[in-house]
Design a protein around this motif. Structure first.
Motif, PDB file in Angstrom:
ATOM      1  N   GLU A   1       0.976  -1.082  -0.062  1.00 47.42           N
ATOM      2  CA  GLU A   1      -0.096   0.062  -0.026  1.00 47.42           C
ATOM      3  C   GLU A   1       0.635   1.209  -0.108  1.00 47.42           C
ATOM      4  O   GLU A   1       2.189   1.174   0.457  1.00 47.42           O
ATOM      5  CB  GLU A   1      -0.874   0.011   1.181  1.00 47.42           C
ATOM      6  N   LEU A   2       0.309   2.501  -0.459  1.00 47.45           N
ATOM      7  CA  LEU A   2       0.756   3.657  -0.346  1.00 47.45           C
ATOM      8  C   LEU A   2      -0.258   4.702   0.152  1.00 47.45           C
ATOM      9  O   LEU A   2      -1.235   4.146   0.339  1.00 47.45           O
ATOM     10  CB  LEU A   2       1.215   4.071  -1.737  1.00 47.45           C
ATOM     11  N   VAL A   3       0.217   5.982   0.585  1.00 47.52           N
ATOM     12  CA  VAL A   3      -0.628   6.850   0.867  1.00 47.52           C
ATOM     13  C   VAL A   3      -0.480   8.173  -0.056  1.00 47.52           C
ATOM     14  O   VAL A   3       0.502   8.632  -0.122  1.00 47.52           O
ATOM     15  CB  VAL A   3      -0.339   7.364   2.332  1.00 47.52           C
ATOM     16  N   ALA A   4      -1.433   8.652  -0.358  1.00 48.33           N
ATOM     17  CA  ALA A   4      -1.610   9.796  -1.092  1.00 48.33           C
ATOM     18  C   ALA A   4      -2.158  11.007  -0.219  1.00 48.33           C
ATOM     19  O   ALA A   4      -2.902  10.809   0.777  1.00 48.33           O
ATOM     20  CB  ALA A   4      -2.630   9.797  -2.291  1.00 48.33           C
ATOM     21  N   LEU A   5      -1.288  12.051  -0.233  1.00 48.77           N
ATOM     22  CA  LEU A   5      -1.357  13.162   0.685  1.00 48.77           C
ATOM     23  C   LEU A   5      -1.673  14.307  -0.257  1.00 48.77           C
ATOM     24  O   LEU A   5      -1.250  14.790  -1.437  1.00 48.77           O
ATOM     25  CB  LEU A   5      -0.334  13.463   1.316  1.00 48.77           C
ATOM     26  N   ALA A   6      -2.628  15.192   0.321  1.00 46.33           N
ATOM     27  CA  ALA A   6      -3.251  16.471  -0.035  1.00 46.33           C
ATOM     28  C   ALA A   6      -3.073  17.489   1.165  1.00 46.33           C
ATOM     29  O   ALA A   6      -3.616  17.195   2.210  1.00 46.33           O
ATOM     30  CB  ALA A   6      -4.336  16.610  -0.988  1.00 46.33           C
ATOM     31  N   LEU A   7      -2.168  18.433   1.012  1.00 47.96           N
ATOM     32  CA  LEU A   7      -2.201  19.353   2.031  1.00 47.96           C
ATOM     33  C   LEU A   7      -2.792  20.763   1.769  1.00 47.96           C
ATOM     34  O   LEU A   7      -2.502  21.270   0.671  1.00 47.96           O
ATOM     35  CB  LEU A   7      -0.595  19.564   2.693  1.00 47.96           C
ATOM     36  N   ARG A   8      -3.296  21.595   2.840  1.00 49.68           N
ATOM     37  CA  ARG A   8      -3.420  23.032   2.642  1.00 49.68           C
ATOM     38  C   ARG A   8      -3.195  23.768   3.938  1.00 49.68           C
ATOM     39  O   ARG A   8      -3.514  23.287   5.124  1.00 49.68           O
ATOM     40  CB  ARG A   8      -5.207  23.096   2.140  1.00 49.68           C
ATOM     41  N   THR A   9      -2.405  24.890   3.719  1.00 47.26           N
ATOM     42  CA  THR A   9      -2.139  25.820   4.977  1.00 47.26           C
ATOM     43  C   THR A   9      -2.875  27.063   4.820  1.00 47.26           C
ATOM     44  O   THR A   9      -3.792  27.163   3.940  1.00 47.26           O
ATOM     45  CB  THR A   9      -0.484  25.991   4.720  1.00 47.26           C
ATOM     46  N   ALA A  10      -2.415  27.980   5.937  1.00 47.79           N
ATOM     47  CA  ALA A  10      -3.436  29.125   6.190  1.00 47.79           C
ATOM     48  C   ALA A  10      -2.758  30.162   5.124  1.00 47.79           C
ATOM     49  O   ALA A  10      -3.489  31.172   5.170  1.00 47.79           O
ATOM     50  CB  ALA A  10      -3.316  29.582   7.561  1.00 47.79           C
ATOM     51  N   ASP A  11      -1.758  29.790   4.344  1.00 50.20           N
ATOM     52  CA  ASP A  11      -1.155  30.887   3.447  1.00 50.20           C
ATOM     53  C   ASP A  11      -0.625  32.447   4.148  1.00 50.20           C
ATOM     54  O   ASP A  11      -0.179  32.315   5.051  1.00 50.20           O
ATOM     55  CB  ASP A  11      -2.144  30.998   2.291  1.00 50.20           C
ATOM     56  N   ALA A  12      -1.734  33.226   3.498  1.00 55.56           N
ATOM     57  CA  ALA A  12      -1.640  34.487   4.208  1.00 55.56           C
ATOM     58  C   ALA A  12      -2.287  34.921   5.362  1.00 55.56           C
ATOM     59  O   ALA A  12      -2.103  35.893   6.084  1.00 55.56           O
ATOM     60  CB  ALA A  12      -1.893  35.745   3.001  1.00 55.56           C
ATOM     61  N   ASP A  13      -3.020  33.845   5.991  1.00 54.27           N
ATOM     62  CA  ASP A  13      -3.567  34.198   7.136  1.00 54.27           C
ATOM     63  C   ASP A  13      -2.807  34.048   8.389  1.00 54.27           C
ATOM     64  O   ASP A  13      -2.069  33.040   8.461  1.00 54.27           O
ATOM     65  CB  ASP A  13      -4.950  33.157   7.628  1.00 54.27           C
ATOM     66  N   ALA A  14      -2.582  35.197   9.246  1.00 57.66           N
ATOM     67  CA  ALA A  14      -1.734  35.250  10.435  1.00 57.66           C
ATOM     68  C   ALA A  14      -2.178  35.126  11.746  1.00 57.66           C
ATOM     69  O   ALA A  14      -1.488  35.170  12.790  1.00 57.66           O
ATOM     70  CB  ALA A  14      -1.056  36.728  10.278  1.00 57.66           C
ATOM     71  N   ASP A  15      -3.512  34.718  11.558  1.00 58.09           N
ATOM     72  CA  ASP A  15      -4.060  34.469  13.042  1.00 58.09           C
ATOM     73  C   ASP A  15      -3.796  33.288  13.631  1.00 58.09           C
ATOM     74  O   ASP A  15      -4.036  32.995  14.753  1.00 58.09           O
ATOM     75  CB  ASP A  15      -5.517  34.661  13.042  1.00 58.09           C
ATOM     76  N   ALA A  16      -3.413  32.363  12.866  1.00 58.21           N
ATOM     77  CA  ALA A  16      -3.089  30.941  13.478  1.00 58.21           C
ATOM     78  C   ALA A  16      -2.341  30.023  12.540  1.00 58.21           C
ATOM     79  O   ALA A  16      -2.468  30.279  11.304  1.00 58.21           O
ATOM     80  CB  ALA A  16      -4.594  30.128  13.954  1.00 58.21           C
ATOM     81  N   ASP A  17      -1.732  28.902  13.047  1.00 58.61           N
ATOM     82  CA  ASP A  17      -1.102  27.793  12.128  1.00 58.61           C
ATOM     83  C   ASP A  17      -2.067  27.103  11.833  1.00 58.61           C
ATOM     84  O   ASP A  17      -2.616  26.221  12.821  1.00 58.61           O
ATOM     85  CB  ASP A  17       0.222  27.323  12.993  1.00 58.61           C
ATOM     86  N   ILE A  18      -2.536  26.674  10.852  1.00 62.86           N
ATOM     87  CA  ILE A  18      -3.541  25.731  10.344  1.00 62.86           C
ATOM     88  C   ILE A  18      -3.094  25.111   9.088  1.00 62.86           C
ATOM     89  O   ILE A  18      -2.018  25.369   8.309  1.00 62.86           O
ATOM     90  CB  ILE A  18      -4.880  26.524   9.656  1.00 62.86           C
TER      91      ILE A  18
END
Length: 214
Positions: free
Chosen positions: A44-61
């Protein structure tokens, strides 16, 4: 040659990565995470998709979709899809843009649950070399190590496939272009699970095409 062996030379590594992984492995000896550094012997393998907060400075997401697949199918029913953030420091509008149903604090326990779901299976993803930076920072902060798994960047794999077919575009191909050229459906809306699943299907298609022309 097994399904997952053919393109592992495309691992986006470096000498720094090798030394960091060995340092992390030694640090994790005798801990519950030691097994993550063992060689994977399954199919088996694991496919990953990730999304960050980009320009939002209010929190680490960090929003993550991780879906297990093999050479025959993508197991979407058992996928791991969640946004890791501090709910008390995160604006509702920011969370809405991430579009995942589950919101969990980015605690060591929850980050550890993600790593246990991925296990020591190889991971694949589009643009994986750049995308891994946020998740590795989170793991380093919460658990003390970066994700040690073998990694395949499907974008690099696709570019190599185009070069072999003498169809390489002038600039880097987008994920949507790669799916369209491979006659695969694009993920609907902003679905992270759809993106991870589409990446798994694209990897499977590229593997099969490479086997036919080997």
């Amino acid at each position: 040659m097994r399904f997952m062996d053919r393109h592992f030379a495309l691992f986006g590594g470096s000498l720094r990565t090798v030394f960091k992984r060995e340092s992390d492995r030694r640090r994790c000896m005798g801990t519950p995470f030691e097994w993550l550094f063992h060689p994977y012997l399954g199919k088996e393998l694991v496919a990953l998709a990730l999304r960050t907060a980009d320009a939002d400075a209010d929190a680490d997401i960090l929003s993550v979709a991780a879906v297990v697949f093999d050479e025959r199918r993508v197991h979407t029913r058992s996928a791991w899809v969640v946004t890791l953030a501090d709910p008390g420091r995160t604006r509702h509008a920011t969370l809405q843009r991430h579009g995942t149903a589950s919101l969990l604090p980015s605690s060591p326990e929850n980050v550890g649950a993600l790593t246990e779901f991925i296990g020591n299976r190889p991971v694949v993803g589009w643009g994986l070399c750049d995308a891994m930076a946020p998740i590795n920072r989170l793991l380093s902060d919460r658990l003390g190590f970066e994700l040690p798994n073998t990694q395949v960047d499907v974008a690099k794999l696709y570019q190599r496939t185009l070069r072999r077919s003498h169809l390489e575009p002038v600039g880097p191909a987008s994920f949507g272009e790669a799916l369209a050229r491979s006659r695969l459906p694009a993920p609907g809306g902003a679905s992270l699970l759809g993106e991870a699943s589409a990446c798994a299907l694209l990897y499977m298609r590229l593997q099969r095409d490479a086997a036919l022309h080997a």
